[in-house]
Design a protein around this motif. Structure first.
Motif, short mmCIF file in Angstrom:
data_model
loop_
_atom_site.label_atom_id
_atom_site.label_comp_id
_atom_site.label_asym_id
_atom_site.label_seq_id
_atom_site.Cartn_x
_atom_site.Cartn_y
_atom_site.Cartn_z
N LEU A 236 0.83 -1.20 0.00
CA LEU A 236 0.00 0.00 0.00
C LEU A 236 0.86 1.26 0.00
CD1 LEU A 236 -2.84 -1.00 2.50
CD2 LEU A 236 -3.15 -0.31 0.12
N HIS B 19 0.91 1.31 -4.12
CA HIS B 19 -0.35 2.07 -4.12
C HIS B 19 -1.47 1.31 -4.83
CE1 HIS B 19 2.01 5.35 -2.58
NE2 HIS B 19 2.73 5.44 -3.68
N THR B 20 -2.70 1.67 -4.47
CA THR B 20 -3.87 1.04 -5.07
C THR B 20 -4.24 1.72 -6.38
OG1 THR B 20 -5.34 2.48 -3.79
CG2 THR B 20 -4.83 0.30 -2.86
N VAL C 164 -10.04 2.08 -5.96
CA VAL C 164 -9.96 0.90 -5.10
C VAL C 164 -9.58 1.32 -3.68
CG1 VAL C 164 -8.76 -1.29 -4.68
CG2 VAL C 164 -9.33 -0.60 -7.02
N ARG D 156 -9.19 -0.84 -0.88
CA ARG D 156 -8.25 -1.78 -0.27
C ARG D 156 -7.99 -2.94 -1.23
NH1 ARG D 156 -5.64 -0.89 4.51
NH2 ARG D 156 -5.98 -3.04 5.20
N PRO D 157 -6.76 -3.40 -1.30
CA PRO D 157 -6.49 -4.61 -2.09
C PRO D 157 -7.10 -5.83 -1.41
CG PRO D 157 -4.46 -3.41 -1.53
CD PRO D 157 -5.55 -2.84 -0.69
N GLN E 10 -16.60 -2.48 0.55
CA GLN E 10 -15.40 -3.26 0.22
C GLN E 10 -15.78 -4.59 -0.43
OE1 GLN E 10 -13.80 -2.94 4.27
NE2 GLN E 10 -11.87 -2.26 3.37
N GLY F 104 -5.87 -5.20 -6.91
CA GLY F 104 -6.30 -3.84 -6.59
C GLY F 104 -5.13 -2.89 -6.49
N LEU F 105 -3.91 -3.40 -6.68
CA LEU F 105 -2.71 -2.56 -6.70
C LEU F 105 -2.36 -2.16 -8.12
CD1 LEU F 105 -0.61 -4.70 -4.19
CD2 LEU F 105 -1.59 -2.43 -3.71
N ARG F 106 -1.48 -1.18 -8.25
CA ARG F 106 -1.10 -0.68 -9.58
C ARG F 106 -0.20 -1.66 -10.33
NH1 ARG F 106 -2.01 5.07 -10.12
NH2 ARG F 106 -2.93 5.88 -8.19
#
Length: 336
Positions: free
Chosen positions: A116, A120-121, A125, A127-128, A157, A286-288
């Motif tokens: 996080l 980063h998300t 989003v 939360r991953p 979520q 959900g992350l980049r």
């Protein structure tokens, strides 16, 4: 073809380089286009690199770190004090674009917190979520999320997890219209806690999502749904229970008589597709960029499967697919 560079936390998991180095060597032999960035302690890592001829491998970059995140470390401590850990540096390489995916078998809470902070998300989003495949009775797989990244979840979520799971099912499992369900304690509309019931109402409002209602724990492997959504507490317990039962069945006959061993041979042949090692690698979606969490207790074949999963996510462009899924979600659907 996309560039295939994966950053590996070589110190994560219960066994460190004794597992991660052989797995890395096998991945390189299987995939001629794969490049690996290896992060770990010089003292612990160097002997294993020499043994497997990776010290001067043309497709390997080795980066020595002075710190390691262990299972005893709190996520906050790892964030503040372990900036030169193998886990942190592997994620930093991912964030800089030097790698397209990262694999670690280390502390789940620390990996979540560091990802996080560093990676980063995706936009939209909150939360991953950790997601994995489950074998199904009729063949094929279903997806289960969250597996422990978020122990407590609200309805919003859970809706986001459903959208992300739908994207993964479409592009990784090649499902044209995935059936999305919520894991619950009953199939009736009045069952479950407030978050689950609210999420159900919101999911029904999403016409582009094929929401099919609730499934119970005994439906995890029956093929009733392609994406099964729950909070991380429930998901982690469900997954670990399933793995325990699978290992009990596959380990039948050890240190027993002839007939038990014969039964064990039959069970292993019929149920080999249930071996949890085949499904090692839960993706932190959900992350980049792609981050894959390997089991801490994984052996080399299981860690190899986590690397191969990371490669598959690069080839499918999974983060971009999920980002697009959120771009096309209705603004008034409570999905954001």
């Amino acid at each position: 073809m996309p560039q295939l560079t994966v950053a590996l936390d070589m110190m994560g998991g219960d066994f460190g380089p004794s597992v991660t180095v052989p797995a890395a060597a096998q991945a390189l032999s299987l995939l001629p286009d794969l490049k690996l960035m290896l992060f770990g302690s010089r003292t612990a890592l160097s002997p294993w690199l020499e043994r497997h001829h990776l010290s001067s491998h043309p497709r390997v970059q080795v980066h020595y770190c002075t710190q390691q995140v262990t299972n005893e470390h709190k996520a906050g401590y790892a964030l503040r004090h372990l900036t030169d850990s193998s886990m942190r540096q592997a994620l930093e390489a991912l964030a800089r674009g030097e790698a397209q995916a990262c694999v670690s078998g280390g502390n789940t809470g620390a990996l979540m917190a560091l990802a996080l902070r560093v990676v980063h998300t995706l936009p939209g989003v909150a939360r991953p979520a950790l997601i994995t495949r489950l074998p199904q009775a009729g063949g094929g797989h279903a997806l289960l999320l969250d597996l422990g990244a978020n122990v407590c979840c609200d309805a919003g979520q859970l809706v986001q997890f459903a959208l992300m799971g739908d994207a993964v099912a479409r592009h990784v499992l090649s499902q044209s219209r995935p059936r999305v369900a919520l894991l619950n304690v009953g199939a009736e509309a009045n069952k479950g806690n407030d978050a689950v019931r609210q999420a159900a109402r919101r999911l029904k409002e999403l016409p582009e999502l094929h929401y099919t209602g609730y499934v119970e724990g005994d439906d995890l492997f029956t093929g009733k749904a392609d994406v099964i959504v729950c909070d991380g507490f429930v998901g982690n317990v469900a997954l670990k229970t399933s793995e325990g039962v699978a290992r009990l069945l596959l380990g039948a006959g050890k240190k027993r008589g002839f007939w038990w061993k014969l039964l064990a041979f039959w069970v292993k042949r019929r149920l080999s597709h249930l071996n949890p090692d085949q499904y090692n690698g839960a993706s932190l979606i959900g992350l980049r960029s792609s981050v894959v969490k390997s089991h801490g207790s994984a052996g080399s074949p299981a860690f190899l499967n986590a690397i191969l999963q990371a490669v598959a996510e690069i080839e499918h462009g999974l983060p971009a697919r999920i980002a697009h899924r959120f771009d096309t979600a209705p603004q008034d659907s409570h999905a954001r």
